[in-house]
Design a protein around this motif. Structure first.
Motif, short mmCIF file in Angstrom:
data_model
loop_
_atom_site.label_atom_id
_atom_site.label_comp_id
_atom_site.label_asym_id
_atom_site.label_seq_id
_atom_site.Cartn_x
_atom_site.Cartn_y
_atom_site.Cartn_z
N ALA A 97 0.83 -1.20 0.00
CA ALA A 97 0.00 0.00 0.00
C ALA A 97 0.87 1.25 0.00
N LEU A 98 1.94 1.24 0.78
CA LEU A 98 2.85 2.39 0.81
C LEU A 98 3.60 2.51 -0.51
N ALA A 99 4.01 1.38 -1.07
CA ALA A 99 4.72 1.40 -2.35
C ALA A 99 3.84 1.96 -3.46
N ASP A 100 2.55 1.68 -3.41
CA ASP A 100 1.62 2.22 -4.39
C ASP A 100 1.59 3.75 -4.34
N ARG A 101 1.68 4.31 -3.12
CA ARG A 101 1.69 5.78 -2.99
C ARG A 101 2.99 6.34 -3.55
N VAL A 102 4.10 5.66 -3.29
CA VAL A 102 5.39 6.13 -3.81
C VAL A 102 5.40 6.10 -5.33
N GLY A 103 4.83 5.06 -5.89
CA GLY A 103 4.87 4.89 -7.34
C GLY A 103 3.80 5.66 -8.11
N ASP A 104 2.88 6.31 -7.42
CA ASP A 104 1.80 7.05 -8.08
C ASP A 104 2.28 8.46 -8.41
N GLU A 105 2.57 8.71 -9.65
CA GLU A 105 3.09 10.01 -10.07
C GLU A 105 2.07 11.13 -9.91
N GLU A 106 0.79 10.78 -9.78
CA GLU A 106 -0.26 11.78 -9.62
C GLU A 106 -0.48 12.14 -8.15
N GLU A 107 0.15 11.39 -7.26
CA GLU A 107 -0.06 11.61 -5.83
C GLU A 107 0.63 12.90 -5.38
N PHE A 108 0.05 13.55 -4.37
CA PHE A 108 0.65 14.74 -3.75
C PHE A 108 2.05 14.38 -3.27
N TYR A 109 3.01 15.22 -3.58
CA TYR A 109 4.40 14.82 -3.36
C TYR A 109 4.75 14.60 -1.90
N TYR A 110 4.07 15.27 -0.98
CA TYR A 110 4.36 15.02 0.43
C TYR A 110 3.83 13.67 0.89
N VAL A 111 2.74 13.21 0.30
CA VAL A 111 2.25 11.86 0.60
C VAL A 111 3.27 10.84 0.11
N ARG A 112 3.81 11.05 -1.06
CA ARG A 112 4.82 10.15 -1.61
C ARG A 112 6.07 10.16 -0.73
N ALA A 113 6.46 11.35 -0.28
CA ALA A 113 7.66 11.47 0.55
C ALA A 113 7.50 10.72 1.86
N ARG A 114 6.39 10.94 2.54
CA ARG A 114 6.18 10.27 3.82
C ARG A 114 6.03 8.76 3.66
N SER A 115 5.41 8.33 2.58
CA SER A 115 5.28 6.89 2.33
C SER A 115 6.66 6.27 2.13
N ALA A 116 7.51 6.96 1.39
CA ALA A 116 8.88 6.46 1.19
C ALA A 116 9.64 6.41 2.51
N GLU A 117 9.42 7.42 3.35
CA GLU A 117 10.09 7.45 4.64
C GLU A 117 9.67 6.26 5.50
N ALA A 118 8.38 5.97 5.52
CA ALA A 118 7.89 4.81 6.28
C ALA A 118 8.51 3.52 5.77
N LEU A 119 8.60 3.39 4.46
CA LEU A 119 9.21 2.20 3.88
C LEU A 119 10.67 2.08 4.28
N GLY A 120 11.34 3.21 4.41
CA GLY A 120 12.74 3.19 4.83
C GLY A 120 12.90 2.60 6.22
N TYR A 121 12.02 2.96 7.15
CA TYR A 121 12.11 2.40 8.50
C TYR A 121 11.87 0.89 8.49
N VAL A 122 10.96 0.44 7.63
CA VAL A 122 10.74 -1.00 7.52
C VAL A 122 11.98 -1.68 6.94
N ALA A 123 12.59 -1.03 5.95
CA ALA A 123 13.73 -1.63 5.25
C ALA A 123 14.92 -1.88 6.15
N LEU A 124 15.09 -1.06 7.18
CA LEU A 124 16.24 -1.24 8.07
C LEU A 124 16.26 -2.63 8.70
N ASP A 125 15.10 -3.12 9.11
CA ASP A 125 15.03 -4.42 9.78
C ASP A 125 14.42 -5.52 8.93
#
Length: 328
Positions: A97-125
């Motif tokens: 669901a978060l990846a879909d927000r990151v990959g949606d070019e029509e999405e508001f850029y701050y939504v994409r940014a925060r979604s990517a940030e959340a994915l980063g925290y998951v990626a660490l572990d």
């Protein structure tokens, strides 16, 4: 408990604070059909008061990532950042669901940014959950054309993947190095961090990035210089063809110990050293210092930062902060 027909923000907050996630889930389900203002108020209250306690509600919160209201989607994405920071395992089922927000070019850029940030925290572990070919491609491609605020979070997510499992990006080092001249210093720092993490386990993978990293030794930001020096020091210690960096070796020290240690790490490598001092040149060391150094790089100037959330707004900047919605 009974499903609330008239959702209450107070009841939702009490349920989360008490750890009654069954009732909190019922409240969120009721809010899904409430007014936009009610949905936004509910998520905002959770974010401000119990953000890090919302990780167990992650699956239910995914519906708000596709809400019709942009402000609701943004607040939901911020909740995922808080939840993933506190308990990344609880968010693994929401990666798509978060990846879909990151990959949606029509999405508001701050939504994409925060979604990517959340994915980063998951990626660490849990790098296996995040480092899919499609998502990694979205993260890399976005570095070329996205808004600066999005590029920061995309670069941070890539650095997190590298710190979680350096091998995931060892075949993409040239692509990362291509963006080391980004105009945003936080992007440069995160990408240098990603390359340094990769170099900890696969130093030879940095061979094609030496010129781009060497150019960062003169970066205006000291922490970018430090991470570039760390990556180059790892490359110099590897059994790879010489990179002819002697002319580019930093000749000055820095009063900041973090920076000075890594500049010396590179100088020692150029002088033939093969060992590394404690706290430098390992993935664990990079992970331990990543958060605090990121804060130092991203420390906003008072003249162009939101007084409420610290977001850099530019000069003169918008009348309201696109990050938190507060008047400047």
């Amino acid at each position: 408990m009974d499903e609330p027909t008239d959702p209450s923000v107070e009841r939702l907050s009490r349920s989360v604070e008490a750890g009654d996630y069954r009732d909190a889930t019922a409240c969120l389900r009721a809010f899904e059909t409430a007014s936009a203002e009610s949905r936004k108020a509910a998520l905002r209250t959770l974010r401000e008061n119990t953000g890090e306690q919302t990780a167990p509600l992650a699956t239910r919160l995914t519906s708000f990532l596709t809400d019709d209201e942009r402000s609701v989607r943004l607040t939901a994405a911020k909740l995922f950042v808080a939840g993933a920071r506190a308990d990344p395992a609880a968010v693994t089922d929401c990666v798509d669901a978060l990846a879909d927000r990151v990959g949606d070019e029509e999405e508001f850029y701050y939504v994409r940014a925060r979604s990517a940030e959340a994915l980063g925290y998951v990626a660490l572990d849990h790098p296996d959950e995040v480092a899919t070919p499609a998502l990694l491609a979205d993260l890399r491609v976005g570095l070329s054309f996205d808004e600066p605020e999005v590029r920061e979070k995309l670069a941070k997510a890539l650095a997190s993947v590298a710190m979680g499992d350096p091998d995931r990006l060892r075949h993409h080092t040239s692509n990362l190095a291509h963006h080391l001249d980004d105009g945003n210093e936080l992007v440069r720092y995160q990408l240098c961090t990603a390359l340094a993490a990769i170099g900890c386990t696969s130093p030879a993978a940095l061979a094609d990035t030496s010129s781009a990293l060497a150019a960062r030794l003169d970066d205006e930001n000291a922490y970018v210089r430090a991470r570039a020096a760390e990556a180059l020091g790892l490359l110099e210690r590897a059994d790879t063809p010489e990179t002819d960096l002697a002319a580019d070796a930093p000749t000055i020290d820095d009063p900041e110990p973090f920076v000075a240690t890594r500049l010396q790490f590179l100088r020692d490598a150029l002088a033939g050293a093969t060992s590394s001092p404690d706290g430098v040149g390992t993935v664990d060391a990079i992970r331990e210092t990543a958060t605090e150094v990121e804060k130092a790089v991203d420390a906003p100037e008072e003249s162009n930062a939101c007084p409420h959330c610290g977001l850099s707004l530019g000069d003169p900047g918008p009348p309201t902060c696109p990050g938190c919605g507060a008047p400047r």
